[in-house]
Enzyme design. Structure first.
Site, short mmCIF file in Angstrom:
data_model
loop_
_atom_site.label_atom_id
_atom_site.label_comp_id
_atom_site.label_asym_id
_atom_site.label_seq_id
_atom_site.Cartn_x
_atom_site.Cartn_y
_atom_site.Cartn_z
N SER A 89 36.18 29.51 34.35
CA SER A 89 36.78 28.90 35.52
C SER A 89 35.75 28.02 36.22
O SER A 89 34.60 28.43 36.39
CB SER A 89 37.29 29.98 36.49
OG SER A 89 37.98 29.41 37.57
N ASN B 29 32.54 41.37 37.32
CA ASN B 29 32.53 40.68 38.61
C ASN B 29 32.21 41.59 39.79
O ASN B 29 31.94 41.10 40.89
CB ASN B 29 33.89 40.01 38.84
CG ASN B 29 35.05 40.98 38.72
OD1 ASN B 29 35.18 41.66 37.71
ND2 ASN B 29 35.89 41.05 39.73
N CYS C 89 41.83 43.43 47.83
CA CYS C 89 42.98 43.38 48.74
C CYS C 89 44.16 42.77 48.00
O CYS C 89 44.09 41.63 47.57
CB CYS C 89 42.64 42.57 49.98
SG CYS C 89 43.91 42.62 51.24
#
Length: 384
Positions: free
Chosen positions: A199, A151, A327
């Site tokens: 997904s 990714n 994050c």
């Protein structure tokens, strides 16, 4: 100012067709698929149609598709299911250093439970060594979990070759295909894949929905206990509108030529790189842009400019891109993918951004972004 969205590896906008299907289902098909009256039977037919659409995309049987809440649940179900049901055969697992946290964190938990995990290295393009995989396999290995497409740097792993290596062993082969779905073609039978996670929101479908392909003779334990939905393999009342939307998203991607899509993304990459070159920007490509990569991802280091400055400045200018780090809980942590590729002391770790394209990305948007990035980089690098 309209924001230009270039973070499709994080999520994708729902297509109009998917939104229409979900809206119609929410209005007209509210029955519980476990009920025996007509509203329930209609909901069951809707689920069955979507399941068939999805199964045919990866050359699976309909009864091998288990609907879940998303890629993370699918990965957890596969990893914990194999580990806990096959520990009598061995307690060794193999994965890579650049997997998604929904693979790495279950592996770390299993290490606490007494399992041994081998984390395969990757080269600077994000690819594993098949020789290292062969050497890592032992008689105690019960699972090999390797993602289809990374990714952050877009590396495509050689799934067919991995499947052939794993097939004669005691291990099951699990693939996290969240980033690969819609970008590459997967055939679970030809590639000897036992388990595969997907997904919906990465293919212009709804969030909080995914599936786990489980080869029909595996019979793994459920991660979620309760009722007998999904043929007793995943409890909980089915999200009929979401599943219908998922089926529509897969139906739409079947109409798209994957090779043409990759060529389009490759032209987007080249547009950005040409603009940087013409402006004299000092940069480096993290991963690759050649063979064995999905071109929907472009990860760049802009020399001497921090990720925070890059991302914040581009955000203020109206461009949505991702940092080269994730994050977590409000603190910026170094990207484990870039660390695995380049080492923890590499300046790339804190000077990189990820640009990712989707089927709705236009060349004009990419050109506008390339110009903005070049101007920002030239200005910042001139101050060094």
């Amino acid at each position: 100012m309209a924001e230009i969205y270039l973070d499709n590896a994080a999520t994708t906008p729902m297509s109009d067709g998917v939104i229409d299907v979900i809206t119609s289902e929410m209005k007209n098909d509210f029955g519980n698929a476990s009920s025996t009256y007509e509203l329930g039977r209609q909901a069951r037919r809707t689920i069955d149609q979507a399941r068939h659409e999805i199964a045919s995309e990866i050359n699976a049987k309909d009864n091998e598709i288990i609907f879940t809440s998303g890629g993370s649940e699918s990965n957890n179900t596969a990893i914990f299911g194999v580990a806990h049901s096959r520990s009598y055969l061995g307690k060794h697992l193999i994965t890579t250093k650049i997997e998604h946290p929904s693979v790495l964190n279950p592996m770390r938990q299993l290490e606490k439970e007494g399992f041994r995990v081998t984390y395969l290295n990757v080269d600077e393009t994000g690819h594993i060594s098949l020789d290292e995989l062969k050497q890592a396999l032992t008689d105690d290995t019960i699972l090999v979990s390797i993602m289809a497409v990374n990714n952050e740097v877009g590396a495509i792993n050689p799934l067919a070759e991995i499947g052939e290596i794993v097939k004669p062993t005691n291990a099951y082969f699990h693939v996290d295909n969240v980033q690969g779905m819609g970008n590459i073609t997967i055939d679970v039978k030809k590639m000897e894949i036992d388990l595969l996670s997907v997904s919906a929101h990465k293919i212009n479908g709804p969030k909080f929905l995914g599936f786990l392909y489980e080869r029909q003779d595996l019979d793994l334990p459920s991660l979620i206990m309760g009722g007998e939905q999904e043929t007793k393999r995943r409890a909980g009342t089915e999200n009929v509108p979401g599943i219908a939307g998922f089926g529509e998203a897969v139906k739409e991607l079947k109409k798209i030529d994957r090779n043409e899509l990759q060529l389009k993304y490759q032209s987007f990459q080249q547009c950005i790189l040409d603009e940087l070159d013409n402006a004299g920007v000092k940069y480096q490509i993290n991963g690759g842009v050649g063979q064995n990569v999905s071109h929907h991802v472009l990860n760049l280091r802009i020399n001497g400019v921090s990720t925070t400055v890059l991302q914040t400045s581009l955000d203020l200018a109206g461009f949505a891109v991702s940092g080269g780090s994730a994050c977590t809980a409000g603190s910026l942590e170094p990207s484990h993918v870039l660390i695995a590729c380049f080492g923890e002391d590499s300046p790339r770790i804190n000077e990189s951004i990820r640009i990712s394209f989707g089927r709705y990305t236009s060349l004009d948007e990419v050109k506008a972004f390339a110009e903005a990035l070049s101007k920002l980089a030239v200005k910042r690098q001139a101050k060094k």
